[in-house]
Design a protein around this motif. Structure first.
Motif, mmCIF file in Angstrom:
data_model
loop_
_atom_site.group_PDB
_atom_site.id
_atom_site.type_symbol
_atom_site.label_atom_id
_atom_site.label_comp_id
_atom_site.label_asym_id
_atom_site.label_seq_id
_atom_site.Cartn_x
_atom_site.Cartn_y
_atom_site.Cartn_z
ATOM 1 N N THR A 172 84.334 -26.898 107.744
ATOM 2 C CA THR A 172 84.714 -28.233 108.219
ATOM 3 C C THR A 172 85.935 -28.765 107.487
ATOM 4 O OG1 THR A 172 83.124 -29.240 106.684
ATOM 5 C CG2 THR A 172 82.390 -28.842 108.943
ATOM 6 N N GLY A 173 85.978 -28.572 106.176
ATOM 7 C CA GLY A 173 87.126 -29.073 105.426
ATOM 8 C C GLY A 173 88.412 -28.411 105.853
ATOM 9 N N THR A 174 88.378 -27.091 106.003
ATOM 10 C CA THR A 174 89.572 -26.371 106.425
ATOM 11 C C THR A 174 89.944 -26.731 107.853
ATOM 12 O OG1 THR A 174 88.850 -24.553 105.015
ATOM 13 C CG2 THR A 174 90.650 -24.098 106.517
ATOM 14 N N ALA A 175 88.957 -26.914 108.708
ATOM 15 C CA ALA A 175 89.238 -27.306 110.095
ATOM 16 C C ALA A 175 89.928 -28.672 110.140
ATOM 17 C CB ALA A 175 87.943 -27.352 110.906
ATOM 18 N N LEU A 176 89.475 -29.595 109.303
ATOM 19 C CA LEU A 176 90.085 -30.919 109.298
ATOM 20 C C LEU A 176 91.524 -30.856 108.782
ATOM 21 C CD1 LEU A 176 87.100 -33.083 107.989
ATOM 22 C CD2 LEU A 176 87.897 -32.782 110.338
ATOM 23 N N GLU A 177 91.758 -30.069 107.751
ATOM 24 C CA GLU A 177 93.125 -29.939 107.250
ATOM 25 C C GLU A 177 94.012 -29.241 108.282
ATOM 26 O OE1 GLU A 177 93.731 -28.647 103.313
ATOM 27 O OE2 GLU A 177 92.265 -30.040 102.453
ATOM 28 N N TRP A 178 93.452 -28.256 108.983
ATOM 29 C CA TRP A 178 94.253 -27.569 109.987
ATOM 30 C C TRP A 178 94.402 -28.399 111.251
ATOM 31 C CZ3 TRP A 178 97.497 -23.576 110.373
ATOM 32 C CH2 TRP A 178 97.654 -22.787 109.226
ATOM 33 N N TYR A 179 93.508 -29.331 111.482
ATOM 34 C CA TYR A 179 93.746 -30.300 112.554
ATOM 35 C C TYR A 179 95.040 -31.044 112.264
ATOM 36 C CZ TYR A 179 93.561 -34.704 115.068
ATOM 37 O OH TYR A 179 93.891 -35.789 115.845
ATOM 38 N N ASP A 180 95.172 -31.514 111.030
ATOM 39 C CA ASP A 180 96.384 -32.233 110.636
ATOM 40 C C ASP A 180 97.617 -31.360 110.822
ATOM 41 O OD1 ASP A 180 94.694 -34.241 109.950
ATOM 42 O OD2 ASP A 180 94.816 -33.909 107.791
ATOM 43 N N PHE A 181 97.521 -30.115 110.360
ATOM 44 C CA PHE A 181 98.659 -29.208 110.426
ATOM 45 C C PHE A 181 98.974 -28.844 111.878
ATOM 46 C CE2 PHE A 181 101.144 -25.499 108.876
ATOM 47 C CZ PHE A 181 101.787 -26.116 107.812
ATOM 48 N N ALA A 182 97.931 -28.622 112.697
ATOM 49 C CA ALA A 182 98.132 -28.213 114.085
ATOM 50 C C ALA A 182 98.648 -29.355 114.948
ATOM 51 C CB ALA A 182 96.825 -27.672 114.663
ATOM 52 N N VAL A 183 98.221 -30.585 114.670
ATOM 53 C CA VAL A 183 98.754 -31.732 115.403
ATOM 54 C C VAL A 183 100.264 -31.800 115.219
ATOM 55 C CG1 VAL A 183 98.938 -34.247 115.271
ATOM 56 C CG2 VAL A 183 96.717 -33.199 115.578
ATOM 57 N N TYR A 184 100.695 -31.576 113.999
ATOM 58 C CA TYR A 184 102.142 -31.586 113.746
ATOM 59 C C TYR A 184 102.823 -30.443 114.495
ATOM 60 C CZ TYR A 184 106.600 -31.989 111.393
ATOM 61 O OH TYR A 184 107.925 -32.161 111.146
ATOM 62 N N SER A 185 102.245 -29.261 114.438
ATOM 63 C CA SER A 185 102.851 -28.101 115.081
ATOM 64 C C SER A 185 103.029 -28.320 116.581
ATOM 65 C CB SER A 185 101.992 -26.855 114.840
ATOM 66 O OG SER A 185 101.857 -26.603 113.458
ATOM 67 N N ALA A 186 101.974 -28.841 117.231
ATOM 68 C CA ALA A 186 102.051 -29.102 118.667
ATOM 69 C C ALA A 186 103.055 -30.206 118.970
ATOM 70 C CB ALA A 186 100.671 -29.479 119.204
ATOM 71 N N ALA A 187 103.048 -31.239 118.142
ATOM 72 C CA ALA A 187 103.990 -32.336 118.356
ATOM 73 C C ALA A 187 105.432 -31.876 118.162
ATOM 74 C CB ALA A 187 103.677 -33.494 117.406
ATOM 75 N N ALA A 188 105.653 -30.949 117.218
ATOM 76 C CA ALA A 188 106.997 -30.406 117.007
ATOM 77 C C ALA A 188 107.484 -29.687 118.252
ATOM 78 C CB ALA A 188 107.001 -29.455 115.812
ATOM 79 N N ALA A 189 106.571 -28.992 118.930
ATOM 80 C CA ALA A 189 106.950 -28.258 120.136
ATOM 81 C C ALA A 189 107.151 -29.189 121.332
ATOM 82 C CB ALA A 189 105.880 -27.219 120.468
ATOM 83 N N LEU A 190 106.431 -30.326 121.356
ATOM 84 C CA LEU A 190 106.392 -31.139 122.572
ATOM 85 C C LEU A 190 107.212 -32.425 122.508
ATOM 86 C CD1 LEU A 190 102.563 -30.783 123.304
ATOM 87 C CD2 LEU A 190 104.444 -29.564 124.422
ATOM 88 N N VAL A 191 107.213 -33.142 121.378
ATOM 89 C CA VAL A 191 107.829 -34.476 121.370
ATOM 90 C C VAL A 191 108.806 -34.728 120.226
ATOM 91 C CG1 VAL A 191 105.849 -35.491 122.563
ATOM 92 C CG2 VAL A 191 105.911 -35.517 120.076
ATOM 93 N N PHE A 192 108.684 -34.044 119.097
ATOM 94 C CA PHE A 192 109.507 -34.395 117.944
ATOM 95 C C PHE A 192 110.998 -34.157 118.169
ATOM 96 C CE2 PHE A 192 106.066 -34.161 114.396
ATOM 97 C CZ PHE A 192 105.549 -35.360 114.860
ATOM 98 N N GLY A 193 111.323 -33.168 119.004
ATOM 99 C CA GLY A 193 112.735 -32.918 119.284
ATOM 100 C C GLY A 193 113.402 -34.142 119.874
#
Length: 452
Positions: A27-48
């Motif tokens: 659970t702890g790693t999943a929560l930290e990777w939620y944070d990391f993955a949200v950024y990764s997806a946002a970088a691909a979709l909206v941050f540009g």
């Protein structure tokens, strides 16, 4: 009286302790990777568009992915700092600190003003917070692996260590699920204006839950024994580099192909599907969502399988498949079919699971128990520099330069060869090390040997 080199093995936790450790690691790693993955997806979709505006969409995407890479470039700092502390002050304390660090950074990203509001200060702050995320993740992985595996039976290390490996797909599933739901519920303008922020702000509640789970845990039996025997390493970084260079090299190289394959089929595939195949963002996210959901089951199964068959052979076979799969995937999805895209992503993530499930155990068992947090963290973070950090950047640059998929497939195939070399250099499981006294630290004499 302290146990000596000829006496009892390390203590094992009871079953309830093992279960709690497994859940806390997952659970702890999943929560930290939620944070990391949200950024990764946002970088691909909206941050540009929001933080790196440019008339050329490839340029904006490239700049957005450069901040994605910062999260990998900062990981070695987390590995050096938190890895050392994990072998000196304990696994539990460090894992609480890393959770707070990455959760706080993610929460602040959700509050950032965009380029249109504050100019260059916006991307500068984004890079800084991404750096903090990477430091937290760099110190998290090694400890999460040890948290579950040091409570469990070392003969089943593949299964128990896989708890930390389930974190990335679980976090990715949750992150992409939240983004997909927001994308479906909101208009394009609403999502770009404020909708993406909701996914980041949710991190506060998720991290609070993770802290509650980890705070209830005791320290691992292995570290307790090290404390009792006064056998904690004084300079674990130096010891890893000077006494276990081959182990470190094997562990680093073994991680390259899984990182690159994962970056391709959970991050860059979003860009490829929307910009090259003219598919909707929601369709691409759904394909990744399906593949990630299967990984939650496949990864622990692959870890358990590696306890029954040769771990390196299973891992190596999957690495070979990883090198071949892109040559099948890109022609398969050329007509823009969502069903074939989903099939291709699922196939890639099944192959990834067969590498990723055994990976945590393979990396951890390359190092002696008293240096495992440091060694595992260094391997994880340094591998990220040559694997996941540059992968989206190279994918974007190669596609923008050649306008063809073949260079992307060749690149993935090369990383598969690198991983096979790492597995060849590595060693098979040494579960007896967890049942017997640990090797003497540098400068200790036989008369002072104690179990750890």
């Amino acid at each position: 009286m302290q146990p000596t080199a000829s006496s009892a093995p390390q203590p094992r936790a009871d079953r309830s302790g093992v279960r709690r450790a497994f859940v806390a690691s997952l659970t702890g790693t999943a929560l930290e990777w939620y944070d990391f993955a949200v950024y990764s997806a946002a970088a691909a979709l909206v941050f540009g568009d929001l933080f790196f505006p440019s008339k050329d969409p490839f340029t904006g995407t490239l700049l957005a992915f450069s901040t994605y890479a910062v999260g990998y470039l900062s990981r070695p700092l987390g590995g050096f700092v938190f890895g050392r502390l994990g072998d000196v002050i304990g696994r539990k304390k460090v894992l609480i600190a890393t959770l707070v660090l990455i959760g706080g950074a993610t929460l602040l990203i959700g509050l950032l003003p965009t380029y249109a509001t504050v100019g260059v200060a916006a991307p500068a702050a984004l890079v800084l917070l991404r750096f903090a995320q990477g430091v937290g993740v760099g110190g998290e992985w090694g400890g999460a692996v040890l948290l579950s595996s040091e409570f469990g039976d070392p003969r089943r290390r593949g299964f128990y260590a896989s708890a930390a490996q389930v974190g990335p797909p679980a976090g990715n599933l949750l992150a992409n699920g939240v983004l997909a739901a927001l994308g479906a519920a909101l208009t394009e303008d609403q999502f770009l204006s404020w909708g993406w922020r909701v996914a980041f702000l949710l991190s506060g509640a998720l991290v609070a839950f993770g802290l509650w789970v980890r705070a209830k845990l005791e320290e691992t039996p292995v570290f307790k024994a090290m404390e009792a025997a006064q056998d904690r390493p004084e300079a674990p970084l130096r010891e890893v580099f000077t006494t276990q260079p081959k182990a470190l090299t094997a562990a680093i190289l073994s991680r390259v192909a899984p990182d690159v394959l994962y970056a391709m089929f959970t991050v860059f595939v979003l860009t490829y599907a929307t910009e090259e195949l003219d598919m909707s963002r929601g369709s691409a996210l759904t394909a990744v969502l399906i593949g990630s959901s299967l990984q939650i089951v496949l990864i622990p199964l692959a870890g358990a399988l590696s306890d029954r068959v040769n771990r390196r052979l299973l891992y190596g076979g999957a690495a070979v498949a990883a090198g071949v799969w892109p040559f099948l995937f890109f022609p398969l999805v050329a007509d823009g079919s969502w069903a074939l895209l989903t099939l291709g992503v699922v196939g890639a993530l099944v192959i990834h699971s067969l590498m990723y499930g055994p990976q945590a155990a393979f990396v951890a068992e390359q190092f002696s128990p008293r240096l495992r947090y440091t060694g595992s963290s260094l391997a994880y973070t340094l591998a990220g520099l040559i694997g996941g950090a540059i992968a989206p950047l190279l994918f974007t640059a190669l596609l923008g330069t050649y306008h063809a998929w073949v260079p992307l497939a060749i690149y993935i195939a090369i990383t598969a060869v690198v991983t096979v070399i790492g597995l060849w250099l590595g060693r098979d499981p040494g579960s007896a090390e967890d049942e017997e006294p640990l090797p003497l630290p540098v400068g200790r004499t036989a008369s002072s040997t104690t179990v750890s």
